[in-house]
Scaffold this motif. Sequence first.
Motif, mmCIF file in Angstrom:
data_model
loop_
_atom_site.group_PDB
_atom_site.id
_atom_site.type_symbol
_atom_site.label_atom_id
_atom_site.label_comp_id
_atom_site.label_asym_id
_atom_site.label_seq_id
_atom_site.Cartn_x
_atom_site.Cartn_y
_atom_site.Cartn_z
ATOM 1 N N ILE A 29 1.068 -1.046 -0.302
ATOM 2 C CA ILE A 29 0.178 -0.339 -0.461
ATOM 3 C C ILE A 29 1.027 0.876 -0.092
ATOM 4 O O ILE A 29 0.828 1.769 -0.488
ATOM 5 C CB ILE A 29 -0.531 -0.357 1.022
ATOM 6 N N GLU A 65 -9.630 -0.731 -2.133
ATOM 7 C CA GLU A 65 -10.760 1.033 -2.110
ATOM 8 C C GLU A 65 -10.382 1.414 -0.567
ATOM 9 O O GLU A 65 -10.569 2.041 -0.065
ATOM 10 C CB GLU A 65 -11.931 0.273 -1.342
ATOM 11 N N GLY A 66 -9.754 0.597 0.647
ATOM 12 C CA GLY A 66 -8.409 2.120 1.347
ATOM 13 C C GLY A 66 -9.836 1.211 2.284
ATOM 14 O O GLY A 66 -9.216 2.443 3.507
ATOM 15 N N LEU A 106 -8.629 -0.567 4.638
ATOM 16 C CA LEU A 106 -7.596 -0.669 5.662
ATOM 17 C C LEU A 106 -7.496 -1.532 7.032
ATOM 18 O O LEU A 106 -7.133 -3.057 7.471
ATOM 19 C CB LEU A 106 -6.924 -0.417 5.740
#
Length: 273
Positions: free
Chosen positions: A30, A92-93, A95
């Motif tokens: 990431i 999509e973040g 996390l």
Amino acid sequence: MASSHTVLMRLVASAYSIAQKAGTIVRRVIAEGDLGIVEKDLPFEEVDQELIEDGQWEEILQQTCPSQYSAIKEEDLVVWVDPLDGTKEYTEGLLDNVTVLIGIAYEGKAIAGVINQPYYNYQAGPDAVLGRTIWGVLGLGAFGFQLKEVPAGKHIITTTRSHNNKLVTDCVTAMNPNDVLRVGGAGNKIIQLIEGKASAYVFASPGCKKWDTCAPEVILHAVGGKLTDIHGNALQYNKEVKHMNSAGVLATLRNYDYYASRVPESVKNALVP
């Protein structure tokens, strides 16, 4: 390796170190913005040596193996791995939905598991230490978190965020919930149960697989919870079993019978074990 350590505890200690390393890699991908990998499997000779982890977590090696598992041999065990549970949410973040799962089964039953949360604590600010690893062995316990229950009388359902359909909706509605949490990742949902954020994980669909449920099931069972399919059948994890959990998942920390009794017959009839 010291001969005094059993095969199972050595494997769990290895799984812990591997999950920790995997979590570090997940964060690095990431951070570097490189989500272009399309293959999960590579021939061993092509694997970057930096990605190899051969350590064993010493604190686990110091634990006493439950007597019923002390004579297990390597060939008796099946290991179910999901290197990135909550893949869609990862891209999509979202996390905190992401986990690394390593489950260990013996005679078809999930008996040991490790869950790494690479982004645990990520909303606590730039100086926060990221990540944690939860592990457990049936008959020994589960470690790395603080067990908490939903307040009595509250019915909070956690269910799928990305695989919703009429069956899922019908089953969730039948639970008469006070609240519904729609999140990604089976590992994440079980953590919600053991940390008092949800009462039941209800997924009336054949969407998840054995590598999604093996490790989380162990953690839940080790603290007195229960995970089954929608019919109430125990999941089987021997190496010949089909990978899909075709009859869905029902899991709770407490009050399993309450939720199981509310599963509609129409949902059961639609999901064949």
